[in-house]
Design a protein around this motif. Structure first.
Motif, short mmCIF file in Angstrom:
data_model
loop_
_atom_site.label_atom_id
_atom_site.label_comp_id
_atom_site.label_asym_id
_atom_site.label_seq_id
_atom_site.Cartn_x
_atom_site.Cartn_y
_atom_site.Cartn_z
N SER A 83 31.90 35.57 39.57
CA SER A 83 33.01 36.42 40.02
C SER A 83 33.42 37.35 38.87
CB SER A 83 34.20 35.56 40.44
OG SER A 83 34.76 34.91 39.31
N ARG A 85 36.41 37.92 37.84
CA ARG A 85 37.43 37.24 37.03
C ARG A 85 36.77 36.34 35.99
NH1 ARG A 85 40.71 32.53 37.10
NH2 ARG A 85 42.82 32.99 36.38
N LYS A 88 35.27 38.41 33.19
CA LYS A 88 36.29 38.93 32.27
C LYS A 88 36.75 37.84 31.30
CE LYS A 88 38.04 42.66 35.12
NZ LYS A 88 39.15 43.21 35.87
#
Length: 162
Positions: A83, A85, A88
């Protein structure tokens, strides 16, 4: 921000020039060594030591340019499965670890270089300070480029950029 960008560009430009000069000198020395060995059965005693130090210095100098231009090798084979997220978070962890390692390399590299001022290389006869100095200088330049890049990204995000 413009001053930091200008400093980053200057560091990158000087690093490219210095690394190019070192690689050019390395090439000349090695070609001369091959000619001397093949034609005269004799060579330069210091060519191996010079080659080693020139390569180390060139790599340490050009590394900050790779960071600045985002050209470091990455392993992104499985990124399409992760994903955004998670990617990151992973990138933030990488950045923290990388900065930590660069601070350690800069600090301990400096102590290593200073601790070897009175020791000399066997064939070139120069102080070990100069070869060892490549580690703290290269690490400090990489650290600057990395911190600049992070700061630039933060400023860009706050201004509404990508």
């Amino acid at each position: 921000m413009e001053a930091l960008t200008k400093i980053s560009d200057i560091i990158s430009w000087v690093s490219k020039i210095a690394a190019s000069v070192l690689i050019g000198a390395l090439t000349i020395v090695l070609v001369l060594q091959v000619i001397l060995r093949s034609m005269f059965n004799s060579g330069l005693a210091w060519s191996v030591e010079f080659s080693t130090f020139a390569i180390i210095w060139a790599v340490m100098l050009i590394s900050n340019v790779l960071i600045k231009n985002n050209e470091l090798i990455t392993v992104d084979f499985f990124d399409h499965l992760l994903s955004e997220r998670f990617k990151k978070i992973r990138n933030i962890i990488y950045q923290v670890v990388f900065i930590f390692l660069l601070v350690i390399m800069t600090t301990f590299g400096w102590f290593q270089a200073v601790g070897s001022i009175d020791k000399y290389t066997s064939t070139l006869g120069i102080s070990w300070f100069y070869p060892y100095l490549s580690i703290p200088i290269g690490s400090a330049l990489m650290l600057y480029q990395y911190l600049y890049k992070i700061f630039f990204n933060i400023v860009t995000i706050k201004k509404g950029g990508e």
